[in-house]
Design a protein around this motif. Structure first.
Motif, PDB file in Angstrom:
ATOM      1  N   GLY A  16       0.891  -1.222  -0.129  1.00 43.73           N
ATOM      2  CA  GLY A  16       0.112   0.065   0.139  1.00 43.73           C
ATOM      3  C   GLY A  16       0.733   0.571  -0.255  1.00 43.73           C
ATOM      4  O   GLY A  16       2.073   1.304   0.725  1.00 43.73           O
ATOM      5  N   HIS A  17       0.493   1.972  -0.626  1.00 42.24           N
ATOM      6  CA  HIS A  17       0.964   3.959  -0.434  1.00 42.24           C
ATOM      7  C   HIS A  17       2.485   3.437  -1.285  1.00 42.24           C
ATOM      8  O   HIS A  17       2.392   3.102  -2.117  1.00 42.24           O
ATOM      9  CB  HIS A  17       1.044   4.338   0.382  1.00 42.24           C
ATOM     10  CG  HIS A  17      -0.198   4.190   1.248  1.00 42.24           C
ATOM     11  ND1 HIS A  17      -1.030   4.901   0.933  1.00 42.24           N
ATOM     12  CD2 HIS A  17      -1.052   3.588   2.317  1.00 42.24           C
ATOM     13  CE1 HIS A  17      -2.750   4.598   1.556  1.00 42.24           C
ATOM     14  NE2 HIS A  17      -2.009   3.852   2.457  1.00 42.24           N
ATOM     15  N   GLY A  18       3.179   4.675  -1.683  1.00 46.49           N
ATOM     16  CA  GLY A  18       4.525   4.638  -2.289  1.00 46.49           C
ATOM     17  C   GLY A  18       4.501   5.976  -2.194  1.00 46.49           C
ATOM     18  O   GLY A  18       3.668   6.552  -3.502  1.00 46.49           O
ATOM     19  N   THR A  32       6.508   5.565   7.867  1.00 46.71           N
ATOM     20  CA  THR A  32       5.309   6.292   7.250  1.00 46.71           C
ATOM     21  C   THR A  32       4.720   4.545   7.008  1.00 46.71           C
ATOM     22  O   THR A  32       5.740   4.211   7.051  1.00 46.71           O
ATOM     23  CB  THR A  32       6.166   6.956   5.891  1.00 46.71           C
ATOM     24  OG1 THR A  32       6.655   5.884   4.973  1.00 46.71           O
ATOM     25  CG2 THR A  32       6.739   8.366   6.147  1.00 46.71           C
ATOM     26  N   GLU A  33       3.646   5.283   6.406  1.00 45.97           N
ATOM     27  CA  GLU A  33       3.099   3.850   6.577  1.00 45.97           C
ATOM     28  C   GLU A  33       3.400   3.304   5.150  1.00 45.97           C
ATOM     29  O   GLU A  33       3.947   1.794   5.439  1.00 45.97           O
ATOM     30  CB  GLU A  33       1.190   4.420   5.815  1.00 45.97           C
ATOM     31  CG  GLU A  33       0.686   2.883   5.941  1.00 45.97           C
ATOM     32  CD  GLU A  33      -0.378   2.951   5.307  1.00 45.97           C
ATOM     33  OE1 GLU A  33      -1.585   3.820   5.241  1.00 45.97           O
ATOM     34  OE2 GLU A  33      -1.555   1.923   4.569  1.00 45.97           O
ATOM     35  N   ALA A  34       3.913   4.137   3.965  1.00 50.04           N
ATOM     36  CA  ALA A  34       4.799   3.493   3.277  1.00 50.04           C
ATOM     37  C   ALA A  34       5.750   2.131   3.225  1.00 50.04           C
ATOM     38  O   ALA A  34       5.687   1.390   2.557  1.00 50.04           O
ATOM     39  CB  ALA A  34       4.971   4.285   1.854  1.00 50.04           C
ATOM     40  N   ILE A  85      -1.093  -5.186   1.791  1.00 45.11           N
ATOM     41  CA  ILE A  85      -1.156  -4.660   2.886  1.00 45.11           C
ATOM     42  C   ILE A  85      -1.475  -3.488   3.199  1.00 45.11           C
ATOM     43  O   ILE A  85      -0.614  -2.422   2.940  1.00 45.11           O
ATOM     44  CB  ILE A  85       0.593  -4.813   3.331  1.00 45.11           C
ATOM     45  CG1 ILE A  85       1.138  -6.495   3.221  1.00 45.11           C
ATOM     46  CG2 ILE A  85       1.275  -4.919   4.575  1.00 45.11           C
ATOM     47  CD1 ILE A  85       2.097  -6.882   3.683  1.00 45.11           C
ATOM     48  N   HIS A  86      -1.842  -2.684   4.818  1.00 42.05           N
ATOM     49  CA  HIS A  86      -1.998  -1.527   4.686  1.00 42.05           C
ATOM     50  C   HIS A  86      -1.514  -1.001   6.587  1.00 42.05           C
ATOM     51  O   HIS A  86      -1.664  -2.877   7.896  1.00 42.05           O
ATOM     52  CB  HIS A  86      -3.059  -0.078   4.661  1.00 42.05           C
ATOM     53  CG  HIS A  86      -3.524  -0.290   3.196  1.00 42.05           C
ATOM     54  ND1 HIS A  86      -3.803   0.680   2.701  1.00 42.05           N
ATOM     55  CD2 HIS A  86      -3.697  -1.276   2.417  1.00 42.05           C
ATOM     56  CE1 HIS A  86      -3.382   0.883   1.917  1.00 42.05           C
ATOM     57  NE2 HIS A  86      -3.846  -0.203   1.516  1.00 42.05           N
ATOM     58  N   THR A  87      -1.770  -0.271   6.905  1.00 45.37           N
ATOM     59  CA  THR A  87      -1.457   0.229   8.306  1.00 45.37           C
ATOM     60  C   THR A  87      -2.052   1.005   8.482  1.00 45.37           C
ATOM     61  O   THR A  87      -2.757   1.827   8.669  1.00 45.37           O
ATOM     62  CB  THR A  87      -0.067   0.838   8.835  1.00 45.37           C
ATOM     63  OG1 THR A  87       1.580  -0.103   8.247  1.00 45.37           O
ATOM     64  CG2 THR A  87       1.058   1.102   9.997  1.00 45.37           C
ATOM     65  N   ASN A  88      -2.918   0.944   9.464  1.00 45.99           N
ATOM     66  CA  ASN A  88      -3.968   2.023  10.497  1.00 45.99           C
ATOM     67  C   ASN A  88      -3.456   2.885  10.619  1.00 45.99           C
ATOM     68  O   ASN A  88      -2.237   3.511  11.259  1.00 45.99           O
ATOM     69  CB  ASN A  88      -4.873   0.606  11.293  1.00 45.99           C
ATOM     70  CG  ASN A  88      -6.678   0.759  11.111  1.00 45.99           C
ATOM     71  OD1 ASN A  88      -7.278   1.597  10.292  1.00 45.99           O
ATOM     72  ND2 ASN A  88      -7.389  -0.591  11.209  1.00 45.99           N
TER      73      ASN A  88
HETATM   74 ZN    ZN Z   1      -3.460   2.418   3.440  1.00 43.88          ZN
END
Ligand code: ZN
Length: 282
Positions: A16-18, A32-34, A85-88
């Motif tokens: 997820g993201h980036g 960062t979540e990414a 995959i993500h991070t809440n």
């Molecule tokens: Zn996310």
């Protein structure tokens, strides 16, 4: 149980993201979540490959990676299973996993997988989770043409945020997820000691079975052992049974009888230089 020597299990990991989109951030801790998503995905890739599973990630560095592109890459790869995959974020606590509702033939596997992700996070971290959920509006779940789930790691701004600064905790996430996937396919997780470990095995020939032991290391789903050198010298083949976590050395005649067995490692199949080096032949 799959014969993944002939039909390797293929897993796609959407990271997820980036790039332009860091996802959620924790400025205080510099997270960062990414970045978290990528680290966990890369650790999963290494661990899955070690077990002989083929893996493709939607990205391998901090680069732009729009959801639309992730889904297109995933569908082109045509995996057996996919995980995003993500991070809440947003000030809560706990882990959650989303499963697919449609199509129904994917939904069943997706839910079974989600249960395993949920259980493994609980056992690996010793905490309760936010549970198993679904959401028709998540593009990942509705547009991926393979069974898939979407995970939301612990909140980046929650009480466990500091864990993300510890490599051991990121490894723990990766291991929990890998265990969930392997468990679904009936494969045992083998600890990575990054060094040889003792394995017990049987040698079967006309004289019967003989119990033996040797140092070995698991790489790409194959046990690399001096045992192979030993076996080759005797003109024998090696069978590794993932379910029983056991190695058996067969004489070629016995081996033909058990041709239908999965995970049979034919010594003569090990023709690459890496195989020969790892087997101690070169
Ligand atoms: Zn996310």
């Amino acid at each position: 149980m799959r014969n993944y020597n002939k039909h390797p299990l293929r897993i796609f990991i959407g990271v997820g993201h980036g790039g332009y989109d860091p996802g959620a951030v924790n400025k205080t801790l510099g997270l960062t979540e990414a970045g978290i998503n990528l680290t966990i995905a890369l650790l999963m890739e290494r661990d899955l490959k070690r077990h002989g599973v083929q893996v493709q990630l939607s990205r391998y560095t901090d680069e732009d990676d729009r959801l639309k592109e992730e889904i297109a890459e995933c569908n082109a790869y045509n995996p057996d299973f996919a995980v995003e995959i993500h991070t809440n974020a947003g000030g809560g606590t706990g882990f959650e996993v989303y499963y697919q509702l449609e199509p129904w033939e994917h939904s069943k596997l997706s839910l079974e997988m989600a249960k395993r992700f949920d259980t493994n996070v609980q056992t690996h971290f010793g905490v309760k989770t936010r549970g198993i959920k679904t959401n028709r509006n998540l593009g990942w779940l509705s547009q991926v043409q393979a069974p898939c789930v979407l995970v939301e790691n612990f909140f980046i701004d929650g009480e466990r945020a500091a864990w993300y600064a510890e490599p051991a905790q990121l490894k723990r996430f990766a291991k929990a997820y890998v265990c969930a996937i392997l468990d679904y396919y009936g494969m045992a997780y083998v600890a990575d000691n990054s060094s040889c470990q003792m394995v017990k095995y049987q040698v079967l020939d006309a004289n019967g079975a003989k119990e033996c032991a040797s140092r070995a290391v698991l790489i790409d789903g194959n046990w690399y052992v001096h045992l192979r050198q030993f076996s080759q010298n005797l003109g024998k083949d090696v069978h590794y049974d993932n379910g029983a976590n056991k190695i058996t050395v067969y004489s070629p005649e016995d081996y033909k009888v058990s041709e239908t067995g999965f995970g049979l490692l034919r010594i003569r199949d090990y023709e690459t230089r890496l195989d020969r080096v790892m087997a101690g032949i070169e």
